[in-house]
Structures are given as structure tokens and as C-alpha cells.
Motif scaffolding. Structure first.
Motif, PDB file in Angstrom:
ATOM      1  N   TYR A 123       0.831  -1.208   0.000  1.00 32.12           N
ATOM      2  CA  TYR A 123       0.000   0.000   0.000  1.00 32.12           C
ATOM      3  C   TYR A 123       0.863   1.255   0.000  1.00 32.12           C
ATOM      4  N   MET A 144     -13.052   6.596  -0.835  1.00 33.59           N
ATOM      5  CA  MET A 144     -12.319   5.600  -0.048  1.00 33.59           C
ATOM      6  C   MET A 144     -13.199   4.456   0.434  1.00 33.59           C
ATOM      7  N   LEU A 195      -8.249   2.629   0.886  1.00 39.08           N
ATOM      8  CA  LEU A 195      -7.971   3.680   1.865  1.00 39.08           C
ATOM      9  C   LEU A 195      -6.533   3.621   2.374  1.00 39.08           C
ATOM     10  N   GLY A 230      -4.660   7.033   1.789  1.00 35.73           N
ATOM     11  CA  GLY A 230      -4.250   7.759   2.978  1.00 35.73           C
ATOM     12  C   GLY A 230      -2.768   8.061   2.961  1.00 35.73           C
ATOM     13  N   ALA A 231      -1.960   7.072   2.601  1.00 37.39           N
ATOM     14  CA  ALA A 231      -0.512   7.277   2.532  1.00 37.39           C
ATOM     15  C   ALA A 231      -0.147   8.237   1.403  1.00 37.39           C
ATOM     16  N   GLU A 239      -1.071  11.735   2.985  1.00 33.66           N
ATOM     17  CA  GLU A 239      -0.388  12.117   4.226  1.00 33.66           C
ATOM     18  C   GLU A 239       1.136  12.067   4.124  1.00 33.66           C
ATOM     19  N   TYR A 257      -5.499  14.903  -4.010  1.00 28.82           N
ATOM     20  CA  TYR A 257      -6.647  13.995  -4.040  1.00 28.82           C
ATOM     21  C   TYR A 257      -7.937  14.808  -4.061  1.00 28.82           C
TER      22      TYR A 257
END
Length: 545
Positions: free
Chosen positions: A4, A24, A29, A33-34, A37, A43
Motif C-alpha cells: 500500500y 475511499m 484507503l 491515505g498514505a 499524508e 486527491y
């Protein structure tokens, strides 16, 4: 690095500041998310899964680059079917990232992802082992770019936490290649064109993508052939003396007069569907030379007398070069001067307005809207009865004109326009949509609000499903069955955080024009129209004077 995390880094490096559209869920997700963040990826989160795909579709159409969307498995994926089919049929290069659910007996969100992709007509790539992740990512992106199609990429949930050795994307630049015509085909086509009494050149979307405008115009002048377009290439020759506008069921009176005597037609990148050819009746009794870079597009709706597999610009240039080499003397035809001097040849206001009594004629509204948008503004159209009051009366930049109705589904326009707006943050994107279509897509106006996108929506609200109004009447049923008492779209737009204007007269639109000028976006303009006074057939209505 885990799978991921590798997907997140790959997307960030491949996108390089360009957006991923998505919604998501369990399958995506982790890497989304990675991506945001840890990798700083851009996004744009949609409200609906289909909306995410339509956004990627609109973005891809306006950038000529691969658009990316991501949704989870099961119902999330099946929710994208209509939007994905639209992208496939519009030849939009997009990658849709999803992931198979855990491989347990009877998983309640299982669906056949490969079968789903094939059903939509999309390509399919699956990561089967962690050590092939990056190769399969490369494969999916290259397939989408090289084939100009949608590709579904399955990164199974079960692999997301596996270890993998990362490397950067390996994606050679895919440059559009010119498909050159063969010499024999050029000679055959040129002989037909120069011997014709009334030749005609028709440009489709393929000509716009090819950048063939100047070559086609030069050919037009060299062989005395007026130019026309399909709806997808609308206004490509606007302002030129050879221009006769849209070919087909939306043709104007000057064009129809000339088309009656046409004996040879050469098309560039046009599929010649039923609307462009009036169910192919407009090609009967004429010699048809159809050209397209895609062999599958040739003779798809009816038989051509000659087919040429070639890029539009390359073919037009080859015909010009061969004309010079052959030293054929083509005398200037007087009918070209008559066409250039014809009154109302490019007029967009040839109708009798019905505005009044608390209703606005849709034709008045759409003409106003295309004029109120700044120069260079992209324009997007949903599909429905309102198009008869829109397409003949607006002026667009053919390179920034998007039709979100290739599959014939209403409701895709709003999300598609959000994607277009994301591609052009420096100028507002205008959307034309009917009330039924907007009711299906208005939730994505909230996406434009959340991401502060310059979107202006004109909803032509006649409280009616327009196509059904016509068809109910055809079957002898009451048209009242097609009427629906919607809530105020302006009120709904305000509740979603957008600016809004509700207009029952042309004067009411003045405040909307000021909001556009002041850059107050997103903005929704609700035009109230009489369902019994909407243009119910293609073509222009002559003015009383």
C-alpha cells in the motif's frame, strides 16, 4: 516497504501534482491515505464512486493525459459501470484502481472484477503477487495511454500489507503518432474530390484531436469544398467563409441547401452516427470517403465507398501535397462566394423567442450563457431534450468542448464538469444540464465546493423529463406523466455551499453575470422554462422577421 505504501509513492511520482479522484473504502484507503499524508499527493474526493470516474474522464479529455480514479470493491465498483462505459466509448485514457476483497468463502462484497471491466469494454490488469506490483502499475498506465482507453487495475486487498522492493515508475512518454495514408488511397480520394460538382469536407472529434484545422481549411479552399463538423467538433471552423456549421439533424438552412446537391463527401475522424447522418440518409446517393485513425470507426454506421486509415491532419496534408504535385488546375467556384456571403450562415439566434410569463426560452438562456463565460472557458454538455435548445445556439472552443453523453446516460455531466474544472483552474468551466440530469448528479456540486473549483452550472429546469415527454406523446399517452415537481435547484445548491441564482426572466440573469465576472464559484444558475414550449426537434426555427 509495504504494497500500500508502494502504490501511494508510485501514484505520487506518476501524478506529480496531478489529481487522483476517488472515494475511499477498504480496498483503497490504505494507499490513498498514505498518498495524501506521506507523499503529499493531490486527491479530489468525490461523493459517489461513479462521480470519481466521470471526474477522471473529464480531466483526461481536457489534458490528453491519463486520468486516475480509485474506488473500493463490490458495490463501490459496480456503482461506476455507467461512468466507466462512458469513458470507454469516449476513448478517454483513465486508470481505475480497485482491489479484490479478501479471498474468503462467500465474501459478501465479491464481484468478478475482470468480468466487470470486460463488460464495460475496459482493459483489465491484476496484481497477482507483491513482487509484480510495479510492473503491473506500469502496464496499466501504459495501456491506458497507448490505447486511449479505460483500464481497471486490481490490487487485491490481501496483498496490501505484503513487503515489496520499491522503484520509480517506468513509463516512457507515449507520443501521439500520425497514421499516414497510403499513396494509392490519396490518389483515389483526390481524383473523386477534384471531379466532384459539389464536394464537402466533414470534420469530427478526430480532426480536433489531430489539430487538423488549418490543413482541412487549406484543402477546402483548394478544391472548392465547404467545411462542416459533427457535434463533437462543433465550431471548429467558426468564423471561416467556408463554414456551414454542424452536419446532420442540427444543420442550418444554408447548409441544408448546399447539402442537397453534394455528390462527394470526405470525412476526417468522424464516426458518422445516426444524428450526424440522419440515420445515414444524408449519405445516400453520394460518394462517401471516410477516414479515421481507428479502423474500427470506419463504415460503422453505414457503408463508405472508400475508407482511409489515416490521421486527419496527415491525410489533409497528403491531399494538398498531391494536388500540388499533380498540377491539377482547380478553378474557383462561384458557389463558394455565395456560401461566404449567405446571411445567417453562422447565426445562433434564428428562432422566435418564447421568453415571458415567468419562463425563459432555453435558447435565450444558453446563448446568454455561452456569451457570459470568458474567452477560452471549457464548456460541458449533459444529454437530454435541452440539447436541441443548446447546441445550435451556443459558441464553444472545439478543443475545450466536452459532451458527457456518448453512452446516452443523463446525469454524468456534473461530475465530468468537475473533472474539467480541475484541469482548468484558471478559468470557469460551464455546464449545460437538464433538470433530470442534474437531479442525478447535483451531489457532486459539493465536490466542487470542497475543492474550490471554478464551476458554473446552468440547469435548464422545465420540471420535466424531456425525452420522455416527446415519446409519451408519440405513443398517445399524456405528457403530464413526464412532469416532475422538483425542489428549487438554487436552494439545493446553496445548501451545498455554492452560489446560486434562480431566473424566471432574462433580467434575473444579470446578477449571475456579475457573479461570473467576480469569480464567485462554484455557481449554479437555475433557468425556469416552460415544458410545453421547449424545442422538441432538431434544427433552427426561422424568425418571424
Amino acid at each position: 516497504m509495504r504494497v500500500y505504501e508502494a502504490v501511494a509513492r508510485y501514484l505520487a511520482e506518476e501524478r506529480a501534482g496531478r489529481p487522483v479522484f476517488g472515494l475511499m473504502g477498504d480496498a483503497n484507503l490504505g494507499f490513498l491515505g498514505a498518498y495524501m499524508e506521506h507523499e503529499g499527493g493531490r486527491y479530489i474526493g468525490a461523493a459517489l464512486e461513479g462521480g470519481a470516474v466521470s471526474m477522471a474522464d473529464g480531466w483526461a479529455r481536457q489534458t490528453d493525459e491519463v486520468g486516475v480514479a480509485s474506488v473500493t470493491h463490490g458495490p463501490a465498483l459496480t456503482n461506476t459501470l455507467t461512468a466507466l462505459t462512458e469513458a470507454v466509448r469516449s476513448h478517454s485514457p483513465i486508470v481505475l484502481l480497485t482491489g479484490s476483497p479478501p479471498e474468503v468463502n462467500g465474501h459478501f462484497q465479491y464481484t468478478d472484477i475482470e468480468g466487470f471491466a470486460r463488460y464495460a469494454g475496459a482493459g483489465f490488469v491484476k496484481v497477482r503477487r507483491a513482487d509484480e506490483l510495479l510492473a503491473m502499475l506500469d502496464k496499466a498506465f501504459m495501456l491506458a495511454a497507448a490505447s486511449s482507453t479505460a483500464v481497471v487495475l486490481d490490487v487485491p486487498f490481501a496483498l496490501l500489507r505484503h513487503e515489496v522492493e520499491y522503484r520509480a515508475p517506468k513509463l516512457p512518454t507515449v507520443r501521439g503518432h500520425r497514421v499516414l495514408p497510403d499513396t494509392e488511397s490519396v490518389d483515389e480520394a483526390l481524383a473523386l474530390l477534384v471531379s466532384a460538382k459539389r464536394p464537402l469536407l466533414v470534420a469530427g472529434r478526430g480532426a480536433v484531436v489531430s489539430g487538423a484545422r488549418e490543413q482541412i481549411l487549406e484543402l477546402s479552399r483548394a478544391i472548392n469544398a465547404p467545411v462542416m463538423t459533427t457535434v463533437l467538433a462543433k465550431d471548429y471552423f467558426d468564423g471561416e467563409p467556408e463554414n456551414l456549421g454542424i452536419h446532420g439533424t442540427l444543420s442550418n438552412a444554408v447548409a441544408i441547401d448546399y447539402m442537397a446537391d453534394v455528390d462527394v463527401v470526405l470525412t476526417f475522424g468522424a464516426s458518422l452516427n445516426a444524428h450526424t447522418t440522419d440515420k445515414f440518409d444524408l449519405m445516400k446517393g453520394r460518394i462517401l470517403i471516410q477516414s479515421d485513425a481507428d479502423p474500427a470507426a470506419l463504415s460503422g454506421y453505414g457503408p463508405a465507398d472508400q475508407v482511409i486509415v489515416a490521421d486527419a491532419a496527415a491525410l489533409a496534408q497528403a491531399l494538398l501535397d498531391r494536388l500540388v504535385e499533380s498540377e491539377i488546375d482547380v478553378k474557383h467556384a462561384a458557389y463558394m462566394d455565395a456560401i461566404a456571403a449567405a446571411p445567417h450562415r453562422e447565426a445562433k439566434d434564428m428562432y422566435t423567442s418564447t421568453t415571458g410569463d415567468g419562463y425563459i426560452d432555453m435558447r435565450d438562456a444558453t446563448r446568454w450563457f455561452s456569451g457570459a463565460l470568458p474567452k477560452g472557458a471549457p464548456q460541458v454538455s449533459d444529454v437530454g431534450r435541452f440539447v436541441y435548445s443548446t447546441w445550435p445556439h451556443i459558441t464553444v472552443d472545439a478543443e475545450r468542448w466536452v459532451y458527457a453523453g456518448t453512452f446516452g446516460s443523463i446525469g454524468l455531466g456534473t461530475a465530468t464538469a468537475v473533472g474539467v474544472a480541475a484541469a482548468h483552474p484558471d478559468v470557469p468551466t460551464g455546464l449545460y444540464v437538464g433538470d433530470g440530469g442534474l437531479m442525478q448528479g447535483i451531489v457532486e456540486l459539493s465536490t466542487a465546493v470542497r475543492h474550490n473549483l471554478p464551476l458554473v452550472v446552468m440547469v435548464l429546469n422545465d420540471d420535466c423529463y424531456g425525452a420522455e415527454y416527446l415519446k409519451l406523446d408519440h405513443f398517445g399517452s399524456s405528457v403530464e406523466n413526464a412532469l416532475i415537481d422538483w425542489p428549487s435547484f438554487a436552494d439545493v445548491a446553496r445548501s451545498l455551499g455554492a452560489q446560486a441564482v434562480r431566473a424566471t426572466s432574462m433580467e434575473d440573469l444579470e446578477s449571475a453575470e456579475q457573479l461570473i465576472a467576480d469569480g464567485q464559484f462554484p455557481l449554479l444558475i437555475e433557468v425556469i422554462a416552460d415544458p410545453h414550449k421547449v424545442a422538441n426537434r432538431p434544427g433552427l426555427v426561422p424568425t418571424a422577421n
